[in-house]
Design a protein around this motif. Sequence first.
Motif, short mmCIF file in Angstrom:
data_model
loop_
_atom_site.label_atom_id
_atom_site.label_comp_id
_atom_site.label_asym_id
_atom_site.label_seq_id
_atom_site.Cartn_x
_atom_site.Cartn_y
_atom_site.Cartn_z
N PHE A 28 5.58 -30.52 -19.40
CA PHE A 28 4.39 -29.94 -18.78
C PHE A 28 3.36 -31.01 -18.54
N ILE A 29 2.83 -31.04 -17.33
CA ILE A 29 1.70 -31.90 -16.98
C ILE A 29 0.83 -31.06 -16.06
N TYR A 30 -0.36 -30.74 -16.51
CA TYR A 30 -1.21 -29.78 -15.81
C TYR A 30 -1.36 -30.14 -14.35
N PRO A 31 -1.14 -29.24 -13.45
CA PRO A 31 -0.87 -27.82 -13.52
C PRO A 31 0.61 -27.47 -13.32
N PHE A 32 1.51 -28.40 -13.61
CA PHE A 32 2.93 -28.16 -13.33
C PHE A 32 3.79 -28.12 -14.58
N ARG A 33 4.75 -27.26 -14.57
CA ARG A 33 5.90 -27.33 -15.48
C ARG A 33 6.97 -28.01 -14.63
N VAL A 34 7.45 -29.16 -15.07
CA VAL A 34 8.40 -29.96 -14.31
C VAL A 34 9.76 -29.90 -15.00
N ALA A 75 1.93 -33.36 -0.90
CA ALA A 75 1.78 -34.43 -1.88
C ALA A 75 3.15 -35.02 -2.21
N TRP A 76 4.15 -34.18 -2.34
CA TRP A 76 5.51 -34.65 -2.62
C TRP A 76 6.02 -35.51 -1.47
N ARG A 77 5.83 -35.02 -0.23
CA ARG A 77 6.33 -35.71 0.96
C ARG A 77 5.74 -37.10 1.09
N LYS A 78 4.44 -37.22 0.82
CA LYS A 78 3.78 -38.51 0.97
C LYS A 78 4.19 -39.53 -0.09
N ASN A 79 4.65 -39.09 -1.24
CA ASN A 79 4.90 -40.00 -2.35
C ASN A 79 6.35 -40.07 -2.80
N LYS A 80 7.26 -39.42 -2.11
CA LYS A 80 8.64 -39.31 -2.58
C LYS A 80 9.47 -40.57 -2.37
N SER A 81 8.98 -41.53 -1.64
CA SER A 81 9.78 -42.71 -1.30
C SER A 81 10.24 -43.48 -2.54
N LYS A 116 1.82 -37.96 -8.45
CA LYS A 116 2.06 -39.39 -8.70
C LYS A 116 2.37 -39.64 -10.18
N ARG A 117 1.64 -38.96 -11.07
CA ARG A 117 1.92 -39.10 -12.50
C ARG A 117 3.30 -38.55 -12.85
N VAL A 118 3.67 -37.46 -12.22
CA VAL A 118 5.01 -36.89 -12.43
C VAL A 118 6.07 -37.91 -12.02
N PHE A 119 5.88 -38.56 -10.87
CA PHE A 119 6.84 -39.56 -10.41
C PHE A 119 6.93 -40.73 -11.38
N GLU A 120 5.79 -41.16 -11.93
CA GLU A 120 5.81 -42.26 -12.91
C GLU A 120 6.60 -41.86 -14.15
N ILE A 121 6.38 -40.66 -14.63
CA ILE A 121 7.10 -40.18 -15.82
C ILE A 121 8.59 -40.07 -15.53
N LYS A 124 10.14 -43.56 -15.36
CA LYS A 124 10.25 -44.17 -16.69
C LYS A 124 11.36 -43.52 -17.52
N ASP A 125 11.41 -42.20 -17.53
CA ASP A 125 12.34 -41.49 -18.40
C ASP A 125 13.77 -41.43 -17.86
N TYR A 126 13.93 -41.37 -16.54
CA TYR A 126 15.27 -41.14 -15.99
C TYR A 126 15.90 -42.35 -15.33
N PHE A 127 15.11 -43.36 -14.98
CA PHE A 127 15.69 -44.50 -14.28
C PHE A 127 15.51 -45.81 -15.03
N LYS A 128 14.38 -46.03 -15.67
CA LYS A 128 14.14 -47.32 -16.35
C LYS A 128 14.94 -47.46 -17.64
N ASN A 129 15.20 -46.34 -18.34
CA ASN A 129 15.93 -46.40 -19.61
C ASN A 129 17.36 -46.90 -19.41
N GLU A 130 17.94 -46.68 -18.23
CA GLU A 130 19.29 -47.14 -17.96
C GLU A 130 19.34 -48.66 -17.81
N GLU A 131 18.28 -49.21 -17.19
CA GLU A 131 18.28 -50.64 -16.92
C GLU A 131 18.07 -51.47 -18.18
N ASN A 132 17.21 -51.00 -19.07
CA ASN A 132 16.88 -51.75 -20.29
C ASN A 132 17.21 -50.91 -21.52
#
Length: 137
Positions: A28-34, A75-81, A116-121, A124-132
């Motif tokens: 959860f990150i206000y106002p979304f349950r992701v 917001a998703w469309r503009k930042n999904k890249s 944007k914060r959701v994308f950062e999380i 970090k949690d789903y892609f960076k942990n594999e690399e390192n």
Amino acid sequence: MSERLPKEQRLHSKKAIDNLFDNGKGFFIYPFRVIPLKSPSEGEQPMTRMLISVSKKRFHRAVKRNRVKRLVREAWRKNKSLLDALCIEKSCIFDVALIYSATVILPYSNIEKTIKRVFEILEKDYFKNEENPTSAT
């Protein structure tokens, strides 16, 4: 990369939605349950797919529910890249459900900051942990 949001990038298959809610681990990150779910792209094109849900219990009028969905989709469309590039690099399909839980319609700027914060999380949690991978020594 294209900034469009074609139908292929929206999660609409009942089978895929059921799989997402059955196997995805959310936060959860206000106002979304992701609720994200990463799966390998077996013969399919790697991509990020999203689903937006706005409760009828919180917004009785369809006009307000649709307004919230439009704001979140933009917001998703503009930042999904960022996520699209990571999915192509890792050759995976990444499904994300965004469940809007606020009782008021927030301004677009707040929604975009949260996305944007959701994308950062997610990165970090789903892609960076594999690399390192960290080793417990």
